[in-house]
Write a protein that holds these residues in place. Structure first.
Motif, PDB file in Angstrom:
ATOM      1  N   ASN A  88       0.819  -1.213   0.000  1.00  0.00           N
ATOM      2  CA  ASN A  88       0.000   0.000   0.000  1.00  0.00           C
ATOM      3  C   ASN A  88       0.851   1.261   0.000  1.00  0.00           C
ATOM      4  O   ASN A  88       0.532   2.235  -0.673  1.00  0.00           O
ATOM      5  CB  ASN A  88      -0.956   0.004   1.191  1.00  0.00           C
ATOM      6  N   ARG A  89       1.945   1.236   0.726  1.00  0.00           N
ATOM      7  CA  ARG A  89       2.833   2.403   0.755  1.00  0.00           C
ATOM      8  C   ARG A  89       3.476   2.629  -0.611  1.00  0.00           C
ATOM      9  O   ARG A  89       3.595   3.761  -1.066  1.00  0.00           O
ATOM     10  CB  ARG A  89       3.887   2.255   1.839  1.00  0.00           C
ATOM     11  N   CYS A  96       1.218   9.545  -5.430  1.00  0.00           N
ATOM     12  CA  CYS A  96       1.704  10.901  -5.133  1.00  0.00           C
ATOM     13  C   CYS A  96       2.449  11.464  -6.336  1.00  0.00           C
ATOM     14  O   CYS A  96       2.236  12.611  -6.734  1.00  0.00           O
ATOM     15  CB  CYS A  96       2.641  10.900  -3.931  1.00  0.00           C
ATOM     16  N   ARG A  97       3.336  10.650  -6.887  1.00  0.00           N
ATOM     17  CA  ARG A  97       4.101  11.093  -8.053  1.00  0.00           C
ATOM     18  C   ARG A  97       3.180  11.438  -9.215  1.00  0.00           C
ATOM     19  O   ARG A  97       3.309  12.477  -9.853  1.00  0.00           O
ATOM     20  CB  ARG A  97       5.100  10.019  -8.478  1.00  0.00           C
ATOM     21  N   MET A  98       2.218  10.570  -9.448  1.00  0.00           N
ATOM     22  CA  MET A  98       1.293  10.805 -10.551  1.00  0.00           C
ATOM     23  C   MET A  98       0.402  12.021 -10.300  1.00  0.00           C
ATOM     24  O   MET A  98       0.108  12.778 -11.219  1.00  0.00           O
ATOM     25  CB  MET A  98       0.453   9.554 -10.803  1.00  0.00           C
ATOM     26  N   ILE A 111      -6.050   7.683 -11.559  1.00  0.00           N
ATOM     27  CA  ILE A 111      -4.732   7.500 -10.961  1.00  0.00           C
ATOM     28  C   ILE A 111      -4.787   6.375  -9.930  1.00  0.00           C
ATOM     29  O   ILE A 111      -3.894   5.539  -9.847  1.00  0.00           O
ATOM     30  CB  ILE A 111      -4.227   8.817 -10.350  1.00  0.00           C
ATOM     31  N   ALA A 112      -5.853   6.350  -9.144  1.00  0.00           N
ATOM     32  CA  ALA A 112      -6.010   5.306  -8.128  1.00  0.00           C
ATOM     33  C   ALA A 112      -6.023   3.922  -8.773  1.00  0.00           C
ATOM     34  O   ALA A 112      -5.329   3.007  -8.319  1.00  0.00           O
ATOM     35  CB  ALA A 112      -7.293   5.528  -7.332  1.00  0.00           C
ATOM     36  N   TYR A 113      -6.794   3.762  -9.827  1.00  0.00           N
ATOM     37  CA  TYR A 113      -6.851   2.472 -10.512  1.00  0.00           C
ATOM     38  C   TYR A 113      -5.513   2.126 -11.174  1.00  0.00           C
ATOM     39  O   TYR A 113      -5.093   0.971 -11.170  1.00  0.00           O
ATOM     40  CB  TYR A 113      -7.978   2.449 -11.541  1.00  0.00           C
ATOM     41  N   ALA A 114      -4.824   3.134 -11.724  1.00  0.00           N
ATOM     42  CA  ALA A 114      -3.536   2.895 -12.373  1.00  0.00           C
ATOM     43  C   ALA A 114      -2.467   2.455 -11.375  1.00  0.00           C
ATOM     44  O   ALA A 114      -1.496   1.794 -11.753  1.00  0.00           O
ATOM     45  CB  ALA A 114      -3.075   4.155 -13.101  1.00  0.00           C
ATOM     46  N   CYS A 115      -2.650   2.811 -10.116  1.00  0.00           N
ATOM     47  CA  CYS A 115      -1.679   2.440  -9.080  1.00  0.00           C
ATOM     48  C   CYS A 115      -2.029   1.132  -8.381  1.00  0.00           C
ATOM     49  O   CYS A 115      -1.370   0.747  -7.421  1.00  0.00           O
ATOM     50  CB  CYS A 115      -1.565   3.561  -8.049  1.00  0.00           C
ATOM     51  N   GLY A 116      -3.067   0.468  -8.837  1.00  0.00           N
ATOM     52  CA  GLY A 116      -3.381  -0.852  -8.308  1.00  0.00           C
ATOM     53  C   GLY A 116      -4.465  -0.902  -7.255  1.00  0.00           C
ATOM     54  O   GLY A 116      -4.740  -1.971  -6.714  1.00  0.00           O
ATOM     55  N   ILE A 120     -12.121   3.432  -5.260  1.00  0.00           N
ATOM     56  CA  ILE A 120     -11.786   4.792  -4.853  1.00  0.00           C
ATOM     57  C   ILE A 120     -11.824   4.923  -3.334  1.00  0.00           C
ATOM     58  O   ILE A 120     -10.971   5.591  -2.738  1.00  0.00           O
ATOM     59  CB  ILE A 120     -12.756   5.808  -5.507  1.00  0.00           C
ATOM     60  N   SER A 121     -12.795   4.289  -2.703  1.00  0.00           N
ATOM     61  CA  SER A 121     -12.881   4.392  -1.243  1.00  0.00           C
ATOM     62  C   SER A 121     -11.655   3.765  -0.580  1.00  0.00           C
ATOM     63  O   SER A 121     -11.115   4.309   0.384  1.00  0.00           O
ATOM     64  CB  SER A 121     -14.164   3.749  -0.735  1.00  0.00           C
ATOM     65  N   ASN A 122     -11.189   2.637  -1.101  1.00  0.00           N
ATOM     66  CA  ASN A 122      -9.978   2.017  -0.572  1.00  0.00           C
ATOM     67  C   ASN A 122      -8.771   2.927  -0.803  1.00  0.00           C
ATOM     68  O   ASN A 122      -7.923   3.082   0.079  1.00  0.00           O
ATOM     69  CB  ASN A 122      -9.757   0.652  -1.226  1.00  0.00           C
ATOM     70  N   PHE A 123      -8.687   3.526  -1.973  1.00  0.00           N
ATOM     71  CA  PHE A 123      -7.589   4.449  -2.265  1.00  0.00           C
ATOM     72  C   PHE A 123      -7.598   5.624  -1.297  1.00  0.00           C
ATOM     73  O   PHE A 123      -6.563   5.954  -0.702  1.00  0.00           O
ATOM     74  CB  PHE A 123      -7.699   4.950  -3.711  1.00  0.00           C
TER      75      PHE A 123
END
Length: 151
Positions: A88-89, A96-98, A111-116, A120-123
């Protein structure tokens, strides 16, 4: 690892890159070099390469020839974090970078989906837990520091 680190420094002197991204690359190799065993370095590199994909504990444990239970103990002993916490970190750092380089071209959800992240709520929950603020608050900050320090 030391030779790779020195090579990256040489490349930077010859062809300067974006300073933040270069610092990230150097820090990633420094951190990998400081990890106590090759097995942990392999796992951390695997996570760094595949954070955007759904990663299961059993698949990662299999990749280093450990049972999931033994892998959890081993990983926490050497990193101080659980596998899921570390993953997760890594995902939050990439988000953050994106977010900082996005210039409002993509919605935060993409961006959330692209980071795995699967939702959205989990992100949002994970981002707030790791960074201490929501993604939208992070975007509003005029900060030049990068969030790599969370790892």
């Amino acid at each position: 690892m030391k030779q790779l680190y020195q090579f990256l420094q040489l490349v930077y002197k010859v062809h300067p890159l974006d300073k933040d991204s270069f610092k990230l690359e150097l820090k990633a190799y420094e951190e990998a070099d400081s990890l106590p065993t090759l097995r942990i370095r392999v796992v951390c590199q695997y996570i760094a390469d595949n954070y955007a994909e759904p990663l299961s504990l059993s698949n990662v444990a299999d990749s280093v020839y450990l049972s999931p239970e033994a892998f959890c103990r081993y990983f926490k002993k050497h990193t101080g974090l659980t596998f899921k916490g570390y993953l997760n970190r890594v995902r939050v750092v990439e988000s953050c970078r994106m977010l900082k380089t996005n210039n409002d071209e993509q919605p935060i959800a993409n961006i959330a989906y692209a980071c795995g992240f699967g939702s959205i709520s989990n992100f949002n929950r994970t981002f707030k837990h790791v960074m201490g603020m929501s993604p939208s608050t992070f975007l509003k900050q005029d900060s030049t520091t990068f969030c790599r320090e969370v790892l």
